[in-house]
Each structure stands twice: as C-alpha cells, then as structure tokens.
Write a protein that holds these residues in place. Sequence first.
Motif, mmCIF file in Angstrom:
data_model
loop_
_atom_site.group_PDB
_atom_site.id
_atom_site.type_symbol
_atom_site.label_atom_id
_atom_site.label_comp_id
_atom_site.label_asym_id
_atom_site.label_seq_id
_atom_site.Cartn_x
_atom_site.Cartn_y
_atom_site.Cartn_z
ATOM 1 N N THR A 273 4.081 4.581 1.770
ATOM 2 C CA THR A 273 3.408 3.459 2.318
ATOM 3 C C THR A 273 4.633 2.287 2.215
ATOM 4 O OG1 THR A 273 1.483 4.107 1.376
ATOM 5 C CG2 THR A 273 1.751 1.756 1.989
ATOM 6 N N GLN A 274 5.310 2.013 1.266
ATOM 7 C CA GLN A 274 6.283 1.050 1.083
ATOM 8 C C GLN A 274 7.577 1.240 1.674
ATOM 9 O OE1 GLN A 274 5.215 3.031 -1.361
ATOM 10 N NE2 GLN A 274 6.540 2.938 -3.207
ATOM 11 N N SER A 275 7.729 2.299 2.500
ATOM 12 C CA SER A 275 8.948 2.335 3.158
ATOM 13 C C SER A 275 9.143 1.224 4.361
ATOM 14 C CB SER A 275 8.876 3.829 3.996
ATOM 15 O OG SER A 275 8.736 4.752 3.325
ATOM 16 N N PRO A 276 10.336 0.747 4.479
ATOM 17 C CA PRO A 276 10.681 -0.443 5.094
ATOM 18 C C PRO A 276 10.120 -0.255 6.928
ATOM 19 C CG PRO A 276 12.660 0.340 4.280
ATOM 20 C CD PRO A 276 11.523 1.404 3.989
ATOM 21 N N GLU A 277 10.088 1.125 7.293
ATOM 22 C CA GLU A 277 9.519 1.166 8.638
ATOM 23 C C GLU A 277 8.314 0.953 8.727
ATOM 24 O OE1 GLU A 277 11.343 3.603 6.600
ATOM 25 O OE2 GLU A 277 10.772 5.446 7.116
ATOM 26 N N PHE A 278 7.425 1.162 7.678
ATOM 27 C CA PHE A 278 6.077 1.109 7.742
ATOM 28 C C PHE A 278 5.628 -0.523 7.509
ATOM 29 C CE2 PHE A 278 5.907 5.435 6.084
ATOM 30 C CZ PHE A 278 5.794 6.057 7.376
ATOM 31 N N VAL A 279 6.395 -0.946 6.332
ATOM 32 C CA VAL A 279 5.999 -2.412 6.082
ATOM 33 C C VAL A 279 6.015 -3.382 7.373
ATOM 34 C CG1 VAL A 279 6.858 -4.656 4.804
ATOM 35 C CG2 VAL A 279 7.131 -2.397 3.814
ATOM 36 N N LYS A 280 7.088 -3.067 8.191
ATOM 37 C CA LYS A 280 7.102 -3.875 9.537
ATOM 38 C C LYS A 280 5.623 -3.913 10.467
ATOM 39 C CE LYS A 280 10.201 -4.420 13.190
ATOM 40 N NZ LYS A 280 11.508 -3.724 14.004
ATOM 41 N N LEU A 281 5.198 -2.460 10.184
ATOM 42 C CA LEU A 281 3.902 -2.275 11.042
ATOM 43 C C LEU A 281 2.666 -2.818 10.253
ATOM 44 C CD1 LEU A 281 4.758 1.163 12.155
ATOM 45 C CD2 LEU A 281 4.920 -0.863 13.593
ATOM 46 N N TYR A 282 2.816 -2.876 8.993
ATOM 47 C CA TYR A 282 1.686 -3.323 8.380
ATOM 48 C C TYR A 282 1.574 -4.701 8.414
ATOM 49 C CZ TYR A 282 0.213 0.632 5.442
ATOM 50 O OH TYR A 282 -0.318 1.772 4.976
ATOM 51 N N LYS A 283 2.750 -5.448 8.552
ATOM 52 C CA LYS A 283 2.712 -6.880 8.686
ATOM 53 C C LYS A 283 2.283 -7.402 10.075
ATOM 54 C CE LYS A 283 6.002 -8.185 5.407
ATOM 55 N NZ LYS A 283 7.342 -8.274 4.861
ATOM 56 N N THR A 284 2.384 -6.376 11.178
ATOM 57 C CA THR A 284 1.990 -6.780 12.435
ATOM 58 C C THR A 284 0.993 -6.209 12.991
ATOM 59 O OG1 THR A 284 3.441 -5.200 13.170
ATOM 60 C CG2 THR A 284 4.566 -7.127 13.439
ATOM 61 N N GLY A 285 -0.208 -5.632 11.874
ATOM 62 C CA GLY A 285 -1.633 -5.308 12.106
ATOM 63 C C GLY A 285 -1.263 -3.932 12.882
ATOM 64 N N LYS A 286 -0.392 -3.015 12.519
ATOM 65 C CA LYS A 286 -0.336 -1.874 13.631
ATOM 66 C C LYS A 286 -0.769 -0.702 12.815
ATOM 67 C CE LYS A 286 0.960 -3.221 17.577
ATOM 68 N NZ LYS A 286 -0.042 -2.978 18.605
ATOM 69 N N ILE A 287 -0.949 -0.662 11.611
ATOM 70 C CA ILE A 287 -1.497 0.188 10.812
ATOM 71 C C ILE A 287 -2.722 -0.049 9.717
ATOM 72 C CG2 ILE A 287 -0.999 1.869 8.645
ATOM 73 C CD1 ILE A 287 1.733 1.537 9.258
ATOM 74 N N PHE A 288 -3.858 0.724 9.908
ATOM 75 C CA PHE A 288 -4.986 0.076 9.402
ATOM 76 C C PHE A 288 -5.050 0.234 7.818
ATOM 77 C CE2 PHE A 288 -9.119 1.858 7.769
ATOM 78 C CZ PHE A 288 -9.935 0.786 7.903
ATOM 79 N N GLY A 289 -4.619 1.113 7.087
ATOM 80 C CA GLY A 289 -4.575 0.982 5.806
ATOM 81 C C GLY A 289 -3.757 1.957 5.096
ATOM 82 N N SER A 290 -4.068 2.249 3.812
ATOM 83 C CA SER A 290 -3.178 3.051 2.817
ATOM 84 C C SER A 290 -4.149 3.514 1.851
ATOM 85 C CB SER A 290 -2.166 2.310 2.078
ATOM 86 O OG SER A 290 -1.408 3.028 1.229
ATOM 87 N N ILE A 291 -4.113 4.795 1.495
ATOM 88 C CA ILE A 291 -5.014 5.545 0.666
ATOM 89 C C ILE A 291 -3.809 5.876 -0.733
ATOM 90 C CG2 ILE A 291 -6.153 7.600 -0.034
ATOM 91 C CD1 ILE A 291 -7.229 7.392 2.907
ATOM 92 N N ASP A 292 -4.446 5.448 -1.763
ATOM 93 C CA ASP A 292 -3.483 5.387 -3.168
ATOM 94 C C ASP A 292 -4.396 4.889 -4.304
ATOM 95 O OD1 ASP A 292 -1.300 6.121 -4.726
ATOM 96 O OD2 ASP A 292 0.028 5.273 -3.107
ATOM 97 N N GLY A 293 -3.515 4.594 -5.253
ATOM 98 C CA GLY A 293 -4.336 3.991 -6.429
ATOM 99 C C GLY A 293 -4.495 2.557 -6.537
ATOM 100 N N PRO A 294 -4.935 2.104 -7.606
ATOM 101 C CA PRO A 294 -5.165 0.413 -7.849
ATOM 102 C C PRO A 294 -3.942 -0.114 -7.634
ATOM 103 C CG PRO A 294 -6.292 1.630 -9.707
ATOM 104 C CD PRO A 294 -5.363 2.591 -8.953
ATOM 105 N N TRP A 295 -2.723 0.281 -7.613
ATOM 106 C CA TRP A 295 -1.600 -0.548 -7.518
ATOM 107 C C TRP A 295 -1.397 -0.965 -6.094
ATOM 108 C CZ3 TRP A 295 -2.047 4.463 -10.126
ATOM 109 C CH2 TRP A 295 -1.946 5.458 -9.152
#
Lengths: 419, 314
Positions: A241-263
């Motif tokens: 999830t925290q890979s730089p290539e994904f962060v950009k997409l999260y910030k622009t609302g291009k990825i719905f979510g992430s499945i992981d723990g409370p962290w």
Amino acid sequence: MKMKQLMLSSVLFMAALPSLAKETVTFTGYYPIPEMVETMVADFNKENPDIEIIFDKCGFSDCHQKLTVALSVGKDLSQIYTVSSYRIATYINGGGLDDFTKAPYNIKDEDWAFTPSMLQVATDENSAIYGIPYDAGPAIQAYRKDILEKSGMSYDEITQSWESFYEFGKKIKTEHGIYVSPSPIELINDAFIWMNGDGEGSVYFDKKGKPNLASENMVEKVTLLKKMWKDKLFVQLDGSTQSPEFVKLYKTGKIFGSIDGPWLEGRVRDALDPEGVKAGLWQMGKIPGDIEVNIGGTLYIIPSAAENKEAAWKLLQFMQRKENVIKVASFSGSMPARTDIFDDPYFQKESDVFKGQNTWKIYEEVLPEMRSYTTHKADSIAIDELKKAVTRILDRDLDVKSELEKANKSLARKVSVLD
Amino acid sequence: MFSIKKLKPNLYSKKWAAFLLLLPFLLLFFTFNVLPIIFSFYLSFQRWNPIKGLSSMRFVSLDNYIYALTDPELYQALLNTVKISLYSGIPQHLLAIPLAYILLFLLKRGVGFLKAAIFMPYITSSVAISVIVVNLFASTGIVNDFLASLFSFLNLTAIYEKMPIDFMGVGLIKTVISSQVVWKFTGINMVIYMTGMLAIDKSLYEAAEMDGASRYQRFRYITLPLLKPYILFGTIMTLIGNMQLFEEPMMLTKGTGGIDNSGVTVAMHIYKTGWEYNQMGISSAVSWILFILIIILSILTFKAFGKNALTKVE
C-alpha cells in the motif's frame, strides 16, 4: 605523587560504583516500539533505579536477523526482542526462547487478558507461552467514502462476500476508472486466504503439518484474484500500500481502499492521503466476507541464553500496566493485544482519521471474535511460495490449480530440509 | 654458551617490524575473510538451522550440494544472473573504451568535469541510486508519465492505451537492473582503460600519423590491440562482480526477487536460502557452487583472450 594517584583512583572507582551495580536490559526492537518504550524509561527507573535500559533500534528484517544471529551463537543476546507473529513459530521451533508460564515469569499469575488470536501464535502444543503480545491486527479495510457514494452501493452490500467486492470493483473501474485495491499481492494474507483447508492447522499447512497451498479454498481465492486482475481492478501486480506509485493514486482518489490492520489509520493520515483525511473522506470497515481474523501483530520474547532476565521481566511487567498499555496505544496508534483495558475513557473517543467512527469500539467488538489458528515454522516460506505462484499465474495467465500444486511441491521440498 | 636471550625475536629488526606492521591487517583479514571462508566450507556439509544454536549442526555429507544442484530455483537464479551479466557487462566495456579514448585524445575542454561525472556513480551508494530508479520507473513515475505525454502528443493512441509500462515486471526487470549496473560501473572501467591507453608508447601513434593513418585506424590498429591486457582485466573483474550481483536486484525488487523470481540473482538466492529459509548449509553449498562456476568462467575468459593476453606488446 603515589598518594595522589591512589586518591584519584579511589575517587574514580567510587564514582563508577553505582553504574557497576546496575543491571542492564537491552531492548532490541523495530519501529515504533523502542521509541514508545523510551518514553516510559524515566518512570520505570524511579521504581527500578538499579536497572539500566539500553535500546537497540533496527528495521523489521534486521531485528529478526539480529535475533537469529544471537541465538545461533548463544552469546551477547539482548534481554528483550520484538518478534512478528508471522515469524515467532520459527523461533519457537528453534527452542531458544523462555517459556513465560515458568519461573521467574509465571505469566498465569498476572491478571492480563490477551486476545486469544495473538496468544495462540505464541503457544506450543504443551501450552508453553513464548511471547507476550504487544498489539493485535484485526483485518480491516480503510476506504474512500466518496468513491463508495459514487457507486451508489452501501458498504454492507459490497463487503457481503469477496464476489460482491469483485462486482463492486468492476463497477467503479468501468464507470469511474478507479482501482479497487493497489495490487493482488497485497491481498495475499491470512485475511484473504482464511479459512484454508478444513479450518484446522495453520493457514498454509493442514493439521498434519503438510503444505496446503492447493486446497479448494485456495484455488477458489486465487481464481477470484485472477478474474480481478484480468478486469484490471488492480494498479499493478506487486507492491504494498505505501509504495510511492500507489500513494500518488490514493491522493488523487484513484484507488478505493486498502485491506490491512489497524495501523492503516496512521498510514492513511501520514502518507496515503493526509488532505483526504482533513476533508473527512476516509472511513473504516470490516473486510469482505465479514471475516474476523488477526492479520498480524508483534510479541515480546526473552531468549533463554540471555542474562538479567528478572530485570527484563520487571520491564515487561511495567509495560503491561494498564496506564502504560494505553500510552502505547496513544503513541503508536496500534491496537493493544490486551482485551481487559477497553473500559478506559481513552477508548471511548472518536477517531481523528475516520470521522464519525469510534474505531476502538469496532476493534473491541472484533477482538474476542477473532478466530485463532496455529502457526507453522515455515509460514513465512509458505507465504513467499504462494506469492510467487500467484504472480506467475496472473502474469502469464496460467492454470490456477496446477500452479498451486507446483507451489505446494516446492514448499514441501523446502520444508523437508528444515530442521 | 647457550643463551635464551638470543632466541627472543628482535622486535627492532626489519623482518619483525614488517610482521608487526602487517599484524593489524592480518588479524582483520583472518577474522573477517579467512575464517568465514573456512566456516562456510565446513557449513556446506552440515544441516544447520541457526536459530537452534551451533550445537544443532549435523553432518549430511553431500546432501546440501545435491539439494542445491537439483533445485529449479537455483537454475532460474543462475540464468537470470547470466542474462544480467551479459546485458550489463558488454555495454559497460563498449561504452568505457570509446569514452576513455575520447576523454584522453579528442576532447580538449571539460575533460575533468566529464571524468568526475562518469566516475561519480561508482562511488555513490547503490541503495540510494536504487531508490531513485524505483521511483523513476514506477508505473506512476516520471519515465511513464513522460512516455504517456509523448505518445498522447504524437497521437499514438494504440501505444498510449498500453501505458503504463511495467518496468518492474517479468519482461523488463532484468533490463532495468542491467541499466543501473552499466551506469554505475562504466566509470571504473573507463578509468582502467585510460590507464591502459596512457601506458601505450606515444611514438607508435606518431609513426602511424606520419604514415597517414586516420584517427579511427590509430584507435583500431594501435589502441585496441595494445589494450588487450586491460580488456582482459576489465572483463574478469566485471564477470566476477556481475556473477555476485546483489544490491541492485535486492533493492529494485524490494527484496522479493520480482514477479515470478524474474530478478533473483544467485547471490540473492544464497541470501534468501540462508536468512529467510534458515537453511545455512544449503546456502553455503550454493556459495561454493557459485565460486567454482566463477573460476570456470574466469579460466574460459583467459583462454578466449589467448596466451599472450597478459604479455606487454612492445
């Protein structure tokens, strides 16, 4: 002249006496645990002035390697190490850890209640307990509620099952060009695979300890991943999830979510989408299929060959005091593995990240329900083997069943030479 | 009369002084090089899970070697290593030789700056470079963004629709690793070739020039043949280095070895077997197999260059 030297030596010796009398406890751990324990040292030393705590901070893999090296030579061991729930079985199998049910620890005399899912991973078939759980990781999904609203579906509707989650993924991809998750490999975890085989044994091995990567459940899950991959519901094949290539997409609302723990709470706030958090766009919910499973956590262990173990135990006892467990939760945002502390007012407040939600309450409900499973000494090898097989299947459009069988064989081969 | 005093070494004598001065190096060399080599050889015949302590070692004869040599993952790693070695090794030298020649004989200005710029990657941390490369070639990285804009600008819709390019995928990961290796090691090879070119007698060039040889002819018929010992040295060093490639693939594949192990090298395989699977004996056996392989390849390289490769041509 000689008299002067003698006096000087005596003064220096006297000055050094207090430190000579001190017992040292070295705490080797990965972020953020040593940093968090450091904040408690002053209070601990008020009660235990004769114990000096030394911190040895290291990266996740480095800390495990340090423990491996120290156990291999049996010398210069730290008193306390942090160990991941995914790796503890390997160390328990090695036999170099102290059993906390025995003296000088006698953990059963303490009134600590842990989530069974974390305690189980540290317990062997003779009920010996080799690790004290620090945190627990109920599997959750952090998601953008604006994307959910765009789809016109409810959260319960989309998470009814993995199939309904897949249908939702197709809808947001075709209608809005939004990916449902960053990568299929990120989904290869206990939460997605749960419950493998007959529901007994570890997730990756059956109750007889045989590799179980080609079970019906596994084939079904990987087939679903293959369909999702073919429909281009993921950004790319690999990456967390925290890979730089994904962060950009999260910030622009291009990825719905992430499945992981409370962290994920801290990860969304600090890296994935700080602006989105401020705008109240993020929410948290259960994972598809309503699966309540522990996705991982950290435990404290004491190696048998370590010295000053009683002093180390004093520190662990101090850290398990209710007020200190709460300090831990507030410092790192992690979910304490202790289940008997949630009556504290700290856990009654709303989340800063997931607006309008009391995440602690949600976790509290999930914790006792989280199903336990046994761990296997080769769990980490099994996950590695499974991930390799899945990337191969998805990348080359190969047959799921036969590739998983190959992975099973490869895993069996590796386990056959594992002592 | 016999005297014990005479048997005591005279620490002020030249011989003993040399030993004394060498002692710190010898101690470190023995501790950190010789001992691990001996231990690794011993370990390659043992089954040992390090977590169980030194006492848990047991002799398994050639089992570790048999296991390693029948392991398909080793062959995949070996094939990857050979491919990366070729992709990165050949361009390094094809670039380094002309660069050395241009900087020594053709360019008049900015030579110092260019030398430093080309050499700089060699002394830069591979880890730091890898982090940059990962970000550059990511699906949302600058390279993909640039290419997407370019294809869109040129109205190349068919190619644009296939964007982003998965540089870290099975098809391209070895090329990305190789590019980084070329970028890092071309500088040191250039320095080796510059040294070689400076050692060539200038009168040979002067004579050829008087005979009307062009610049290309001088390079082709004087520089290249006389550079043979340096090319051999450079090739052997590259071969040894590339066969042990670890940092670049480790960083670029984020420790996973890439999709379907497409970026795993033998050194990474050794690391994973030892540290992730806790099979130190097998890991050591693979190290020795790699060592033998490097020796064989080095001998073959020597043979390929011919007997007179190391003799100075007058």
